[in-house]
Design an enzyme around this catalytic site. Structure first.
Site, PDB file in Angstrom:
ATOM      1  N   MET A   1      18.175  48.472  -7.299  1.00  0.00           N
ATOM      2  CA  MET A   1      17.426  48.613  -6.469  1.00  0.00           C
ATOM      3  C   MET A   1      16.975  47.284  -6.098  1.00  0.00           C
ATOM      4  O   MET A   1      16.219  46.550  -6.763  1.00  0.00           O
ATOM      5  CB  MET A   1      16.317  49.528  -6.533  1.00  0.00           C
ATOM      6  CG  MET A   1      15.495  49.869  -5.131  1.00  0.00           C
ATOM      7  SD  MET A   1      16.610  50.561  -3.738  1.00  0.00           S
ATOM      8  CE  MET A   1      16.741  52.297  -4.349  1.00  0.00           C
ATOM      9  N   ASP A   2      17.108  46.659  -4.772  1.00  0.00           N
ATOM     10  CA  ASP A   2      16.533  45.523  -4.371  1.00  0.00           C
ATOM     11  C   ASP A   2      15.054  45.433  -3.728  1.00  0.00           C
ATOM     12  O   ASP A   2      14.875  46.267  -2.955  1.00  0.00           O
ATOM     13  CB  ASP A   2      17.368  44.702  -3.591  1.00  0.00           C
ATOM     14  CG  ASP A   2      18.788  44.159  -4.195  1.00  0.00           C
ATOM     15  OD1 ASP A   2      18.856  44.580  -5.372  1.00  0.00           O
ATOM     16  OD2 ASP A   2      19.569  43.850  -3.361  1.00  0.00           O
TER      17      ASP A   2
ATOM     18  N   SER B   1      23.819  44.399   5.206  1.00  0.00           N
ATOM     19  CA  SER B   1      24.409  43.241   6.060  1.00  0.00           C
ATOM     20  C   SER B   1      25.690  43.422   5.990  1.00  0.00           C
ATOM     21  O   SER B   1      26.439  42.535   6.779  1.00  0.00           O
ATOM     22  CB  SER B   1      23.687  42.057   5.495  1.00  0.00           C
ATOM     23  OG  SER B   1      24.306  41.714   3.964  1.00  0.00           O
TER      24      SER B   1
ATOM     25  N   ALA C   1      23.827  38.818  -0.676  1.00  0.00           N
ATOM     26  CA  ALA C   1      25.145  39.432  -0.803  1.00  0.00           C
ATOM     27  C   ALA C   1      26.236  38.951   0.017  1.00  0.00           C
ATOM     28  O   ALA C   1      27.317  39.494   0.217  1.00  0.00           O
ATOM     29  CB  ALA C   1      24.802  40.983  -0.086  1.00  0.00           C
ATOM     30  N   ALA C   2      26.171  37.657   0.472  1.00  0.00           N
ATOM     31  CA  ALA C   2      27.227  36.962   1.136  1.00  0.00           C
ATOM     32  C   ALA C   2      28.624  36.858   0.111  1.00  0.00           C
ATOM     33  O   ALA C   2      29.715  37.159   0.492  1.00  0.00           O
ATOM     34  CB  ALA C   2      27.006  35.720   1.705  1.00  0.00           C
ATOM     35  N   GLY C   3      28.283  36.353  -0.977  1.00  0.00           N
ATOM     36  CA  GLY C   3      29.431  36.345  -1.984  1.00  0.00           C
ATOM     37  C   GLY C   3      30.062  37.813  -2.247  1.00  0.00           C
ATOM     38  O   GLY C   3      31.187  37.694  -2.496  1.00  0.00           O
ATOM     39  N   ASP C   4      29.061  38.725  -2.557  1.00  0.00           N
ATOM     40  CA  ASP C   4      29.576  39.903  -2.680  1.00  0.00           C
ATOM     41  C   ASP C   4      30.471  40.482  -1.576  1.00  0.00           C
ATOM     42  O   ASP C   4      31.549  41.120  -1.973  1.00  0.00           O
ATOM     43  CB  ASP C   4      28.298  41.134  -3.069  1.00  0.00           C
ATOM     44  CG  ASP C   4      27.711  40.640  -4.235  1.00  0.00           C
ATOM     45  OD1 ASP C   4      28.280  39.912  -4.997  1.00  0.00           O
ATOM     46  OD2 ASP C   4      26.475  40.959  -4.199  1.00  0.00           O
TER      47      ASP C   4
ATOM     48  N   GLU D   1      26.629  41.121 -14.686  1.00  0.00           N
ATOM     49  CA  GLU D   1      25.415  41.904 -14.809  1.00  0.00           C
ATOM     50  C   GLU D   1      25.356  43.111 -15.483  1.00  0.00           C
ATOM     51  O   GLU D   1      24.335  43.960 -15.510  1.00  0.00           O
ATOM     52  CB  GLU D   1      24.840  42.217 -13.261  1.00  0.00           C
ATOM     53  CG  GLU D   1      24.574  40.930 -12.495  1.00  0.00           C
ATOM     54  CD  GLU D   1      24.052  41.461 -11.049  1.00  0.00           C
ATOM     55  OE1 GLU D   1      23.281  40.521 -10.582  1.00  0.00           O
ATOM     56  OE2 GLU D   1      24.231  42.803 -10.812  1.00  0.00           O
TER      57      GLU D   1
ATOM     58  N   GLY E   1      27.587  47.165  -7.018  1.00  0.00           N
ATOM     59  CA  GLY E   1      27.058  48.186  -5.780  1.00  0.00           C
ATOM     60  C   GLY E   1      27.523  47.530  -4.721  1.00  0.00           C
ATOM     61  O   GLY E   1      28.265  47.757  -3.811  1.00  0.00           O
TER      62      GLY E   1
END
Length: 307
Positions: free
Chosen positions: A18-19, A298, A256-259, A145, A48
């Site tokens: 959870m962020d 996003s 989350a751009a890399g994800d 992670e 996730g």
């Protein structure tokens, strides 16, 4: 190829967090207290995020991970299921669900502290219990992670099963174990991670190309170093080094751009796209993601990328 025309399969082994996201004018200095502007609680974790990205960008996705028996865990599981992600291999552990504390500044840069929680309960035995999930996939994605022995078990199992294996070495704390590299089809670090893995400076595309070549020589089949707005430096099997320029956009939040890139790249590979096409598609998806706030909120859909 639209998401309605293919059911290519991607399995993600990784974290569910959870962020807790605060926006502030700048990142705080050590010992400093800053007044933040906004706060949001959103689903995250590299595992996730990458699972959601692959699902929205055209793949049928299974998630292998662990959440706590708490409200955050229930919310994360429900969110994945709402994306059509198979959560059969998402177990419920004894620890609290993992959290990430994120500060985003006005330049759209971020600083993140992760508390692993239940992500630490994903073990090699977890991988063995859910081997069928990996066996059913075309592409398997891992990150760092979850415990390292778990990552090694997932990489080795996916390689034994003949799957296309992607490792996002984040967070990187040093070189990868030498025995891991031959298990990896696509190693995808960002510039900081590439520097940590190799001990080399990675401040330019040229330096990224050198680091990528070192990682390929050590055993990784293909290496993609993501460089944010400067693009992706690729060292691909049987090809000359190549820089893929990034689309030009106004960034709001790079979380989350890399994800998003990795999820989109995996979905395209699973659909049978060429590596070149998969990189360019993933770049377009990542560029869209940085124009929006948050991690999973996003991430765009296939239709948005191709529309």
């Amino acid at each position: 190829m639209s998401s309605n025309e293919t059911r290519a399969r991607v399995a993600v082994v990784g974290s569910l967090n959870m962020d807790l996201v605060a926006r502030a004018p700048r990142l705080p200095h050590p010992g400093e207290t800053l007044a933040g502007r906004t706060f949001a609680q959103v689903a995250g974790g590299k595992g996730g995020n990458q699972a959601v990205a692959a699902a929205r960008l055209g793949a049928q996705v299974s998630m292998l991970g662990c959440v706590g028996a708490d409200a955050n865990g229930a919310q994360l599981r429900a969110g994945l299921e709402a994306e059509g992600i198979d959560c059969t291999a998402v177990e419920t552990g004894r620890e609290a669900t993992g959290v990430a504390l994120i500060v985003v500044d006005d330049a759209s840069q971020n600083a993140i502290v992760i508390v692993a929680g239940s992500n630490g309960e994903v073990t090699p035995e977890t991988i063995a219990r859910h081997e069928a999930v990996l066996a059913a996939a075309d592409v398997v994605i891992c990150q760092l992670e979850t415990p390292l022995d778990t990552v090694q078990a997932a990489l080795a199992t996916a390689r034994r099963l003949g799957k296309t294996v992607i490792l996002n070495p984040a967070p990187a704390t040093g070189p990868l174990p030498a025995e891991w590299l031959p298990l990896i089809d696509y190693l995808i670090p960002n510039e900081l991670e590439a520097a940590t893995l190799t001990g080399l400076p990675v401040g330019s595309p040229e330096e990224a190309a050198t680091a990528a070549a070192v990682l390929r020589a050590a055993g990784a089949r293909n290496v993609l170093v993501t460089l944010g707005p400067r693009g992706v430096q690729a060292a691909l099997e049987g090809a000359a080094p190549a820089l893929y320029d990034a689309p030009k956009v106004k960034a709001v939040d790079t979380t989350a751009a890399g994800d998003t890139f990795i999820g989109g790249f995996a979905a395209q590979l699973a659909q049978g796209a060429s590596v070149d096409a998969a990189i360019r598609f993933a770049q377009r998806a990542a560029a869209l993601s940085v124009t929006r706030a948050g991690a999973q909120p996003s991430i765009p859909t296939w239709a948005e990328v191709e529309g």
